[in-house]
Write a protein that holds these residues in place. Structure first.
Motif, PDB file in Angstrom:
ATOM      1  N   PHE A  79      44.393  40.016  35.324  1.00 24.47           N
ATOM      2  CA  PHE A  79      45.629  40.645  35.783  1.00 24.47           C
ATOM      3  C   PHE A  79      45.376  42.135  36.002  1.00 24.47           C
ATOM      4  O   PHE A  79      45.312  42.911  35.045  1.00 24.47           O
ATOM      5  CB  PHE A  79      46.747  40.446  34.758  1.00 24.47           C
ATOM      6  CG  PHE A  79      47.271  39.044  34.683  1.00 24.47           C
ATOM      7  CD1 PHE A  79      48.338  38.653  35.480  1.00 24.47           C
ATOM      8  CD2 PHE A  79      46.688  38.116  33.838  1.00 24.47           C
ATOM      9  CE1 PHE A  79      48.817  37.348  35.423  1.00 24.47           C
ATOM     10  CE2 PHE A  79      47.167  36.818  33.762  1.00 24.47           C
ATOM     11  CZ  PHE A  79      48.238  36.425  34.561  1.00 24.47           C
ATOM     12  N   VAL A  81      46.612  45.396  36.556  1.00 21.31           N
ATOM     13  CA  VAL A  81      47.872  46.135  36.486  1.00 21.31           C
ATOM     14  C   VAL A  81      47.717  47.570  36.965  1.00 21.31           C
ATOM     15  O   VAL A  81      48.696  48.320  36.992  1.00 21.31           O
ATOM     16  CB  VAL A  81      48.466  46.106  35.062  1.00 21.31           C
ATOM     17  CG1 VAL A  81      48.862  44.690  34.690  1.00 21.31           C
ATOM     18  CG2 VAL A  81      47.490  46.679  34.040  1.00 21.31           C
ATOM     19  N   THR A  83      46.517  47.964  40.004  1.00 20.18           N
ATOM     20  CA  THR A  83      46.983  47.456  41.316  1.00 20.18           C
ATOM     21  C   THR A  83      46.047  47.749  42.477  1.00 20.18           C
ATOM     22  O   THR A  83      46.245  47.206  43.561  1.00 20.18           O
ATOM     23  CB  THR A  83      48.413  47.909  41.694  1.00 20.18           C
ATOM     24  OG1 THR A  83      48.426  49.284  42.038  1.00 20.18           O
ATOM     25  CG2 THR A  83      49.400  47.623  40.562  1.00 20.18           C
ATOM     26  N   THR A 103      46.974  40.970  41.363  1.00 17.80           N
ATOM     27  CA  THR A 103      47.450  42.342  41.226  1.00 17.80           C
ATOM     28  C   THR A 103      48.969  42.359  41.178  1.00 17.80           C
ATOM     29  O   THR A 103      49.630  41.549  41.840  1.00 17.80           O
ATOM     30  CB  THR A 103      46.952  43.236  42.374  1.00 17.80           C
ATOM     31  OG1 THR A 103      47.618  44.508  42.308  1.00 17.80           O
ATOM     32  CG2 THR A 103      47.219  42.610  43.721  1.00 17.80           C
ATOM     33  N   THR A 104      49.505  43.285  40.409  1.00 17.69           N
ATOM     34  CA  THR A 104      50.958  43.414  40.268  1.00 17.69           C
ATOM     35  C   THR A 104      51.516  44.492  41.194  1.00 17.69           C
ATOM     36  O   THR A 104      52.605  45.025  40.967  1.00 17.69           O
ATOM     37  CB  THR A 104      51.320  43.753  38.811  1.00 17.69           C
ATOM     38  OG1 THR A 104      50.597  44.935  38.416  1.00 17.69           O
ATOM     39  CG2 THR A 104      50.953  42.610  37.873  1.00 17.69           C
ATOM     40  N   MET A 304      56.075  44.887  36.026  1.00 16.81           N
ATOM     41  CA  MET A 304      54.728  44.350  35.830  1.00 16.81           C
ATOM     42  C   MET A 304      54.689  43.404  34.641  1.00 16.81           C
ATOM     43  O   MET A 304      54.070  42.339  34.684  1.00 16.81           O
ATOM     44  CB  MET A 304      53.732  45.483  35.593  1.00 16.81           C
ATOM     45  CG  MET A 304      53.404  46.326  36.782  1.00 16.81           C
ATOM     46  SD  MET A 304      52.115  47.523  36.339  1.00 16.81           S
ATOM     47  CE  MET A 304      51.889  48.342  37.915  1.00 16.81           C
ATOM     48  N   MET A 307      56.013  40.062  35.482  1.00 14.79           N
ATOM     49  CA  MET A 307      55.098  39.303  36.315  1.00 14.79           C
ATOM     50  C   MET A 307      53.958  38.714  35.499  1.00 14.79           C
ATOM     51  O   MET A 307      53.586  37.545  35.657  1.00 14.79           O
ATOM     52  CB  MET A 307      54.553  40.193  37.433  1.00 14.79           C
ATOM     53  CG  MET A 307      55.609  40.677  38.405  1.00 14.79           C
ATOM     54  SD  MET A 307      54.993  41.900  39.591  1.00 14.79           S
ATOM     55  CE  MET A 307      54.082  40.848  40.706  1.00 14.79           C
ATOM     56  N   VAL A 308      53.386  39.537  34.624  1.00  9.09           N
ATOM     57  CA  VAL A 308      52.263  39.083  33.807  1.00  9.09           C
ATOM     58  C   VAL A 308      52.686  37.927  32.905  1.00  9.09           C
ATOM     59  O   VAL A 308      52.008  36.885  32.840  1.00  9.09           O
ATOM     60  CB  VAL A 308      51.695  40.248  32.973  1.00  9.09           C
ATOM     61  CG1 VAL A 308      50.698  39.728  31.941  1.00  9.09           C
ATOM     62  CG2 VAL A 308      51.025  41.273  33.878  1.00  9.09           C
ATOM     63  N   ASP A 311      53.438  34.677  34.974  1.00  2.10           N
ATOM     64  CA  ASP A 311      52.241  34.040  35.514  1.00  2.10           C
ATOM     65  C   ASP A 311      51.352  33.470  34.418  1.00  2.10           C
ATOM     66  O   ASP A 311      50.724  32.417  34.602  1.00  2.10           O
ATOM     67  CB  ASP A 311      51.462  35.028  36.389  1.00  2.10           C
ATOM     68  CG  ASP A 311      52.000  35.072  37.815  1.00  2.10           C
ATOM     69  OD1 ASP A 311      52.737  34.137  38.200  1.00  2.10           O
ATOM     70  OD2 ASP A 311      51.699  36.023  38.546  1.00  2.10           O
ATOM     71  N   SER A 324      52.387  37.373  40.760  1.00  6.48           N
ATOM     72  CA  SER A 324      51.409  38.389  41.145  1.00  6.48           C
ATOM     73  C   SER A 324      50.729  37.973  42.449  1.00  6.48           C
ATOM     74  O   SER A 324      50.732  36.801  42.829  1.00  6.48           O
ATOM     75  CB  SER A 324      50.362  38.561  40.042  1.00  6.48           C
ATOM     76  OG  SER A 324      50.972  38.784  38.791  1.00  6.48           O
TER      77      SER A 324
END
Length: 343
Positions: A79, A81, A83, A103-104, A304, A307-308, A311, A324
């Motif tokens: 992940f 973060v 970006t 990527t977030t 973020m 999202m993490v 996912d 993401s």
């Protein structure tokens, strides 16, 4: 507290921190569901073999050498973060093993688009300079203060790049009834048409637009591709708004085009950050400046964390990540955007 059967996460999110990207409830959930080993990007390769072997996720974009990746036997997803996808890990091996790299960066699209719209409106109506003149008792009233003013409504708009940021910007512009042309060599025309914009060659975008928004990522093909020739093709008095990365522009040529009076410009990004105190762009009339702050909103960083977590939950259940954005095999090695140095 997580038990020994809980998935293991290596956390190396610099330049972010877990407190930055998670709200307190999110962080509590993260720590409850996962065993977390916190380290620095450079420290990942030095972790004990059993930690590397068990790690299901990495949060961050640490450099991963092939020999380190070989030890990451349980890895399912990286992940990113920060970006910016950079060439610091063996992507081909990651893809071959079915490991996701995501990527977030989507969290920044809306905030950056909003600031870009604000910059365009300022360049159209000279809001900042008019305010400064008012503070100094030098204001021009009524029409006298609008000699160079124009409307954004009904204007010809050019957008260079049409990823998440370009699409967010296009949504904001819809209410202004613009004619919007887009140049993006990585997208087929049908995708652009579906979003209600006109596919166009770069020269057409430059020469037929009242406002040109640059939202393209830096790649191995486009570094510095907008130079003196590009600015010369723009309409006299047109506005150039740079929102993605300064690497796509010949910045000296951009300043020269503004200094000559041919165009006006705005930028949230610069060739070197922070910018030298004596850099000539600081005092250049016709140039609106913002200190790489377009996307740096706390609400964006906290998205973020959502999202993490969402996912990770999907991957834990044997499903692909959906929130993401996944790195693509064909394009990830071409990315050249520089990571930020700070939050």
């Amino acid at each position: 507290m997580p038990n020994k059967a809980s998935p293991l996460v290596i956390s190396a999110p610099e330049p972010r921190t877990l407190d930055l990207i998670f709200t307190p409830p999110q962080l509590a959930l993260f720590r409850r569901k996962y065993r977390i080993v916190e380290t620095t990007p450079e420290g990942v390769a030095k972790l004990p073999p059993d930690v590397l072997s068990e790690a299901r996720y990495i949060v961050g974009q640490p450099p991963i050498a092939p020999e380190t990746l070989e030890k990451l036997k349980s890895l399912r997803c990286v992940f990113n973060v920060e970006t910016n996808l950079i060439n610091n890990m063996p992507y081909e091996t990651l893809f071959a093993r079915g490991i996701h790299v995501v990527t977030t960066g989507l969290v920044f699209a809306e905030p950056v688009a909003e600031l870009g719209l604000a910059m365009a409106l300022n360049l159209a109506r000279d809001i900042v300079d008019a305010d400064l003149a008012f503070r100094q008792g030098k204001e021009l009233w009524g029409g006298d203060g609008n000699q160079a003013a124009r409307l954004l409504s009904g204007a010809d708009i050019g957008i260079i790049g049409f990823g998440d940021l370009g699409r967010a910007l296009n949504r904001l512009l819809t209410g202004f009834r613009t004619r919007t042309m887009v140049f993006d060599p990585w997208l087929p025309p049908s995708v652009l048409i579906e979003h209600g914009v006109e596919p166009a060659a770069l020269d057409k975008v430059l020469s037929e637009s009242d406002f040109v928004f640059v939202v393209a990522s830096v790649t191995s093909e486009n570094q510095g591709f907008l130079g003196a020739d590009a600015f010369a093709k723009m309409r006299k008095g047109a506005a150039f708004i740079l929102l993605s990365r300064a690497g796509v522009v010949d910045f000296a040529a951009l300043m020269a085009a503004v200094k000559s009076g041919h165009i006006v410009a705005a930028s949230d990004v610069f060739p070197e950050e922070p910018l030298a105190k004596d850099h000539p762009v600081r005092s250049l009339p016709g140039f609106l400046r913002s200190a790489h702050r377009a996307g740096a909103l706390d609400v964006a960083f906290k998205r973020m964390g959502d999202m993490v977590l969402e996912d990770m939950d999907l991957i834990d259940r044997g499903l692909p990540p959906m929130r993401s954005k996944r790195a693509e095999r064909e394009t990830v090695s071409r990315m050249r955007s520089k990571p930020v140095d700070r939050n």
